[in-house]
Design an enzyme around this catalytic site. Structure first.
Site, PDB file in Angstrom:
ATOM      1  N   SER A  27       0.846  -1.198   0.000  1.00  0.00           N
ATOM      2  CA  SER A  27       0.000   0.000   0.000  1.00  0.00           C
ATOM      3  C   SER A  27       0.873   1.236   0.000  1.00  0.00           C
ATOM      4  O   SER A  27       1.955   1.242   0.612  1.00  0.00           O
ATOM      5  CB  SER A  27      -0.909   0.027   1.237  1.00  0.00           C
ATOM      6  OG  SER A  27      -1.636   1.241   1.302  1.00  0.00           O
ATOM      7  N   TYR A  80      -2.284  -0.096  10.136  1.00  0.00           N
ATOM      8  CA  TYR A  80      -2.333  -0.555   8.747  1.00  0.00           C
ATOM      9  C   TYR A  80      -1.045  -0.173   8.014  1.00  0.00           C
ATOM     10  O   TYR A  80      -0.434  -0.996   7.326  1.00  0.00           O
ATOM     11  CB  TYR A  80      -3.547   0.050   8.042  1.00  0.00           C
ATOM     12  CG  TYR A  80      -3.704  -0.390   6.608  1.00  0.00           C
ATOM     13  CD1 TYR A  80      -4.176  -1.663   6.304  1.00  0.00           C
ATOM     14  CD2 TYR A  80      -3.364   0.448   5.551  1.00  0.00           C
ATOM     15  CE1 TYR A  80      -4.316  -2.087   4.989  1.00  0.00           C
ATOM     16  CE2 TYR A  80      -3.504   0.040   4.238  1.00  0.00           C
ATOM     17  CZ  TYR A  80      -3.982  -1.220   3.961  1.00  0.00           C
ATOM     18  OH  TYR A  80      -4.105  -1.633   2.663  1.00  0.00           O
TER      19      TYR A  80
END
Length: 269
Positions: free
Chosen positions: A130, A143
């Protein structure tokens, strides 16, 4: 012979888009889902049961592919979960679960496929990380950490497996129009919490970004580019121009200046 491809988390979102696209390109594609029998939709590729946090399910899925196809050419580690919340108020068990799925899970699958790829004297592993893994984002810190850990580990793993003819690459997506927000763990916005207003506003902004995100077929096209490359790059970034540019800014700006940009973007100052 057609390349045999395994995509973890292939029943929805980016994984589904990649599976459908590669199936159209005449690859032999297998996807995975924790509960494929519950999927009402018919996909153009085979879905196998797998939970990346349970090694037996990984071994069973890979054994099925090897038994049917005799080889496994490409692994795309896509399965993952989202998690948001103030770090202070995020339950430790949820933090552990995020790392189990987003970090230990892909490592589990890589460990399981590598002996087969080594016997074949070649293979390709693509890890979906990501853009959030390149920076600590407010209320997405856990995250970001899981994806950053996978990015860095892949850099090391890639060098270790190069001698066996096995290639590895990371793809860091930005925001894409998928259902990831629906399956994300949200630490609750607590009444009386010192983070209530800031976190609540940031949560609304994050969900809006996903809803207005890019088409996940862009990710599928980059995966295909990597599969057809003789020498894949280590890192790929896919997403909106400003999201990709944010990585460049982090590299060139002083830390506090970059932090102030994030604070202003998330309306935290």
């Amino acid at each position: 012979m057609s390349k045999v491809i395994l995509i973890t988390g292939g029943s929805s979102g980016i994984g589904k888009a990649i599976g459908c696209y590669l199936s159209e390109k005449q690859y032999t594609v297998y996807g995975t889902s924790r509960n494929p029998s519950k999927l009402a939709e018919t996909l153009p590729f085979t879905l196998l049961p797998m939970d990346v946090t349970i090694p037996e399910t990984i071994d069973n899925a890979i054994a099925t592919i090897i038994s049917s196809e005799g080889k496994l050419d490409v692994l795309i580690n896509n399965a993952g979960i989202g998690i948001t919340g103030p770090v202070e108020e995020t339950p430790t068990e949820e933090i552990r679960q995020a790392f189990e799925t987003n970090f230990y899970g892909p490592i589990n699958v890589m460990k399981a496929v590598l002996p087969h790829m080594r016997r074949q004297k070649g293979g390709l592993i693509v890890n979906i990380t990501s853009i959030a893994g390149y920076m600590g984002l407010p209320y997405r810190g856990i995250y970001s950490a899981t994806k950053a850990a996978l990015e860095i580990t892949t850099e090391a793993f890639r060098m270790e497996t190069k001698q066996f003819g096995i290639q590895m690459a990371n793809i860091a997506p930005g925001d894409f129009a998928t259902n990831i927000a629906a399956g994300r763990y949200h630490a609750p916005v607590l009444e009386g919490s010192p983070y209530k207003e800031a976190y609540g506003n940031t949560l609304e902004m994050m969900n809006a970004h996903v809803d207005a995100g890019e088409n996940p077929v862009q990710m599928a096209k980059v995966v295909h580019e990597i599969i057809t490359s003789n020498s894949p790059k280590i890192h790929y970034k896919v997403g909106a121009r400003m999201q990709k540019f944010s990585i460049v800014l982090k590299r060139i700006l002083p830390d506090k200046m970059y932090e102030n940009i994030l604070l202003k973007h998330y309306k935290l100052k």
